[in-house]
Design a protein around this motif. Structure first.
Motif, PDB file in Angstrom:
ATOM      1  N   ASN A   1       0.842  -1.189   0.000  1.00  0.00           N
ATOM      2  CA  ASN A   1       0.000   0.000   0.000  1.00  0.00           C
ATOM      3  C   ASN A   1       0.882   1.246   0.000  1.00  0.00           C
ATOM      4  N   PHE A   2       0.450   2.276  -0.724  1.00  0.00           N
ATOM      5  CA  PHE A   2       1.153   3.550  -0.740  1.00  0.00           C
ATOM      6  C   PHE A   2       0.739   4.349   0.504  1.00  0.00           C
ATOM      7  N   VAL A   3       1.681   4.537   1.415  1.00  0.00           N
ATOM      8  CA  VAL A   3       1.393   5.265   2.653  1.00  0.00           C
ATOM      9  C   VAL A   3       1.573   6.766   2.478  1.00  0.00           C
ATOM     10  N   SER A   4       2.126   7.183   1.355  1.00  0.00           N
ATOM     11  CA  SER A   4       2.238   8.587   0.982  1.00  0.00           C
ATOM     12  C   SER A   4       2.171   8.640  -0.542  1.00  0.00           C
ATOM     13  N   PRO A   5       2.140   9.829  -1.152  1.00  0.00           N
ATOM     14  CA  PRO A   5       2.069   9.881  -2.612  1.00  0.00           C
ATOM     15  C   PRO A   5       3.231   9.197  -3.328  1.00  0.00           C
ATOM     16  N   SER A   6       4.343   8.971  -2.629  1.00  0.00           N
ATOM     17  CA  SER A   6       5.503   8.390  -3.320  1.00  0.00           C
ATOM     18  C   SER A   6       6.199   7.277  -2.550  1.00  0.00           C
ATOM     19  N   VAL A   7       5.648   6.843  -1.418  1.00  0.00           N
ATOM     20  CA  VAL A   7       6.269   5.783  -0.616  1.00  0.00           C
ATOM     21  C   VAL A   7       5.274   4.645  -0.414  1.00  0.00           C
ATOM     22  N   ALA A   8       5.733   3.411  -0.686  1.00  0.00           N
ATOM     23  CA  ALA A   8       4.888   2.228  -0.521  1.00  0.00           C
ATOM     24  C   ALA A   8       5.587   1.221   0.378  1.00  0.00           C
ATOM     25  N   ILE A   9       4.796   0.529   1.179  1.00  0.00           N
ATOM     26  CA  ILE A   9       5.310  -0.576   1.980  1.00  0.00           C
ATOM     27  C   ILE A   9       4.508  -1.820   1.630  1.00  0.00           C
ATOM     28  N   GLY A  10       5.136  -2.970   1.752  1.00  0.00           N
ATOM     29  CA  GLY A  10       4.448  -4.200   1.416  1.00  0.00           C
ATOM     30  C   GLY A  10       5.196  -5.415   1.912  1.00  0.00           C
ATOM     31  N   ALA A  11       4.736  -6.580   1.509  1.00  0.00           N
ATOM     32  CA  ALA A  11       5.377  -7.821   1.927  1.00  0.00           C
ATOM     33  C   ALA A  11       5.010  -8.934   0.958  1.00  0.00           C
ATOM     34  N   GLY A  12       5.932  -9.844   0.786  1.00  0.00           N
ATOM     35  CA  GLY A  12       5.692 -11.040  -0.005  1.00  0.00           C
ATOM     36  C   GLY A  12       5.725 -12.266   0.888  1.00  0.00           C
ATOM     37  N   ILE A  13       4.812 -13.184   0.682  1.00  0.00           N
ATOM     38  CA  ILE A  13       4.760 -14.440   1.441  1.00  0.00           C
ATOM     39  C   ILE A  13       4.608 -15.579   0.444  1.00  0.00           C
ATOM     40  N   GLY A  14       5.568 -16.505   0.438  1.00  0.00           N
ATOM     41  CA  GLY A  14       5.508 -17.584  -0.533  1.00  0.00           C
ATOM     42  C   GLY A  14       6.411 -18.739  -0.181  1.00  0.00           C
ATOM     43  N   THR A  15       6.765 -19.531  -1.191  1.00  0.00           N
ATOM     44  CA  THR A  15       7.560 -20.728  -0.969  1.00  0.00           C
ATOM     45  C   THR A  15       8.610 -20.901  -2.060  1.00  0.00           C
ATOM     46  N   VAL A  16       9.690 -21.591  -1.686  1.00  0.00           N
ATOM     47  CA  VAL A  16      10.685 -22.076  -2.634  1.00  0.00           C
ATOM     48  C   VAL A  16      10.755 -23.591  -2.446  1.00  0.00           C
ATOM     49  N   ASN A  17      10.401 -24.343  -3.475  1.00  0.00           N
ATOM     50  CA  ASN A  17      10.423 -25.806  -3.401  1.00  0.00           C
ATOM     51  C   ASN A  17      11.548 -26.341  -4.285  1.00  0.00           C
ATOM     52  N   ILE A  18      12.436 -27.121  -3.694  1.00  0.00           N
ATOM     53  CA  ILE A  18      13.603 -27.650  -4.389  1.00  0.00           C
ATOM     54  C   ILE A  18      13.596 -29.169  -4.249  1.00  0.00           C
ATOM     55  N   LYS A  19      13.653 -29.865  -5.386  1.00  0.00           N
ATOM     56  CA  LYS A  19      13.602 -31.321  -5.344  1.00  0.00           C
ATOM     57  C   LYS A  19      14.619 -31.910  -6.308  1.00  0.00           C
TER      58      LYS A  19
END
Length: 210
Positions: free
Chosen positions: A57-75
């Motif tokens: 989300n943009f918390v100001s006209p030019s600054v955004a904060i966020g997060a990624g949540i996921g996985t890395v699967n290696i086989k």
């Protein structure tokens, strides 16, 4: 051809005009990082799959904060025998600063702090990685709800700990500037030779705004 290109650029600029005037404060966004690598040698097959949805989300006209949540699967498998099977959880908070270049074109700088943790199921090796990644890129807003972005990793710092079920743990410190950050050989061997690259230097994708 020149007239067509000029008309196209005028359309792009007009589509982003509202975003430029009002700024982006209060706008939320959603995107995703996806990667798939598979290596085959004889009956040996190594697969690396990364899925990382990102919201912010943009918390100001030019600054955004966020997060990624996921996985890395290696086989890694040899015929019907599984040599290594690793599932890693990824949490990546991030902050971005945007600068308007022209019309709907923005330059941004991003600082992310990826945290990766999980276990190799065959040997019960525990994997933990924390780091910082600085990147820069361009974001073109194509409409009220859509943009296209391109970014490049400028610097990466990571600390990885490999903790076996028995024996001594291995710690890896990696720092790289503006190039592919290859995973250290001890990490690669422990995960069955899949040669995973947990940080991609180049990124291109689409972003939804709402």
């Amino acid at each position: 051809m020149k007239k067509l290109m000029t008309a196209f650029l005028l359309i792009i600029v007009s589509l982003g005009a509202n975003a430029q005037k009002k700024g982006l404060q209060g706008t939320s966004f959603a995107t995703s990082q996806f990667g798939f690598t598979q290596t085959k040698t004889g009956t040996n097959k190594s697969t690396n799959l990364t899925v990382l949805p990102i919201v912010g989300n943009f918390v100001s006209p030019s600054v955004a904060i966020g997060a990624g949540i996921g996985t890395v699967n290696i086989k890694s498998v040899n015929g019907a025998v599984t040599n290594a099977n690793t599932s890693l959880f990824v949490f990546q908070p991030l902050v971005r600063k945007y600068w308007n270049v022209a019309g709907s074109m923005y330059f941004f700088g991003q600082l992310a702090a990826p945290i990766i943790t999980g276990k190799e199921k065959q040997s019960e090796l525990k994997v933990t990685q924390v780091g910082l990644a600085a990147s820069g890129g361009l974001d073109m807003i194509l409409g009220k709800h859509f943009s296209v972005e391109f970014s490049y990793n400028l610097a990466n710092l990571s600390f990885t700990t490999l903790t076996p079920k028995t024996g001594n743990k291995t710690t890896i410190t990696d720092f790289s500037l503006a190039h592919v950050a290859n995973v250290e050989s001890a990490y690669n061997s422990a995960l069955g030779g899949s040669n995973p690259t947990l940080t991609a230097p180049l990124s291109f994708g689409f972003k939804f705004l709402f």
